[in-house]
Write a protein that holds these residues in place. Structure first.
Motif, PDB file in Angstrom:
ATOM      1  N   UNK A  59       0.858  -1.173   0.000  1.00 33.72           N
ATOM      2  CA  UNK A  59       0.000   0.000   0.000  1.00 33.72           C
ATOM      3  C   UNK A  59       0.896   1.225   0.000  1.00 33.72           C
ATOM      4  N   UNK A  60       0.625   2.145  -0.849  1.00 30.44           N
ATOM      5  CA  UNK A  60       1.406   3.383  -0.866  1.00 30.44           C
ATOM      6  C   UNK A  60       0.826   4.351   0.154  1.00 30.44           C
ATOM      7  N   UNK A  61       1.639   5.312   0.619  1.00 39.13           N
ATOM      8  CA  UNK A  61       1.124   6.287   1.574  1.00 39.13           C
ATOM      9  C   UNK A  61      -0.096   7.032   1.050  1.00 39.13           C
ATOM     10  N   UNK A  62      -0.169   7.215  -0.256  1.00 44.22           N
ATOM     11  CA  UNK A  62      -1.268   8.004  -0.806  1.00 44.22           C
ATOM     12  C   UNK A  62      -2.609   7.298  -0.701  1.00 44.22           C
ATOM     13  N   UNK A 104       4.511  14.342   3.101  1.00 46.18           N
ATOM     14  CA  UNK A 104       3.648  15.319   2.416  1.00 46.18           C
ATOM     15  C   UNK A 104       2.587  14.627   1.577  1.00 46.18           C
ATOM     16  N   UNK A 105       2.935  13.484   0.992  1.00 46.57           N
ATOM     17  CA  UNK A 105       1.962  12.719   0.213  1.00 46.57           C
ATOM     18  C   UNK A 105       0.816  12.235   1.104  1.00 46.57           C
ATOM     19  N   UNK A 117       3.787  23.775   6.044  1.00 54.73           N
ATOM     20  CA  UNK A 117       2.740  24.757   6.364  1.00 54.73           C
ATOM     21  C   UNK A 117       1.625  24.719   5.330  1.00 54.73           C
ATOM     22  N   UNK A 118       1.983  24.586   4.068  1.00 56.71           N
ATOM     23  CA  UNK A 118       0.968  24.499   3.015  1.00 56.71           C
ATOM     24  C   UNK A 118       0.125  23.236   3.189  1.00 56.71           C
ATOM     25  N   UNK A 119       0.765  22.107   3.510  1.00 57.60           N
ATOM     26  CA  UNK A 119       0.028  20.848   3.705  1.00 57.60           C
ATOM     27  C   UNK A 119      -0.965  20.981   4.849  1.00 57.60           C
TER      28      UNK A 119
END
Length: 157
Positions: free
Chosen positions: A1-4, A30-31, A59-61
């Motif tokens: 399983x990918x983090x996404x 971040x993903x 911060x954007x995330x």
């Protein structure tokens, strides 16, 4: 399983991974945060606030999670050295103080655990534990919740 896919699919196989290297840790973290829908609760030591404030991607995330209707809750030790960073963080997350925090971990969407042992020299971590194992996530969620009985909520004045 990918983090996404972890934050979006409850039927995925439970998994634990170790991410190594600053770039891999940052990119995969971040993903995961980019897929968060419910929120992110995390606990970091007193060095952590400066790392977040100085990282525009983080911060954007966090702001993006809030813009999607999620929440961001941070527990840290607020010190004279990090108070200015903490004030800036309060612009986009709920901040709570707890004395003598050691280590750093968080729970995304109540189903993903992420943690590191220490932040070295004010840099992002070079090793990170990622897990979707339900029992492990639940235990750490309880740690965040129980620490709530000893923490102080800060409000921006």
């Amino acid at each position: 399983m990918s983090p996404s896919t972890a934050a979006n699919n409850d039927t995925q196989e439970e998994r634990t991974e170790i991410w190594r290297g600053h770039q891999e840790v940052v990119n995969k973290s971040l993903e995961v945060l980019s897929k968060a829908r419910i929120g992110y609760e995390f606990c970091i030591d007193s060095k952590g606030p400066s790392i977040i404030v100085e990282n525009e991607f983080a911060k954007t995330a966090y702001r993006d999670i809030k813009n999607r209707g999620g929440y961001i809750k941070l527990i840290t030790e607020i010190t004279p050295e990090n108070i200015d960073y903490c004030k800036e963080l309060m612009e986009f997350l709920e901040l709570r103080h707890l004395d003598k925090i050691k280590g750093n971990f968080g729970i995304v969407d109540k189903v993903i655990y992420g943690g590191i042992s220490d932040v070295q020299g004010g840099r992002s971590p070079s090793e990170y534990i990622f897990s979707t194992v339900t029992a492990f996530v639940s235990q750490n969620q309880i740690s965040l919740t129980c620490s709530g009985t000893r923490q102080s909520l800060l409000r921006r004045e």
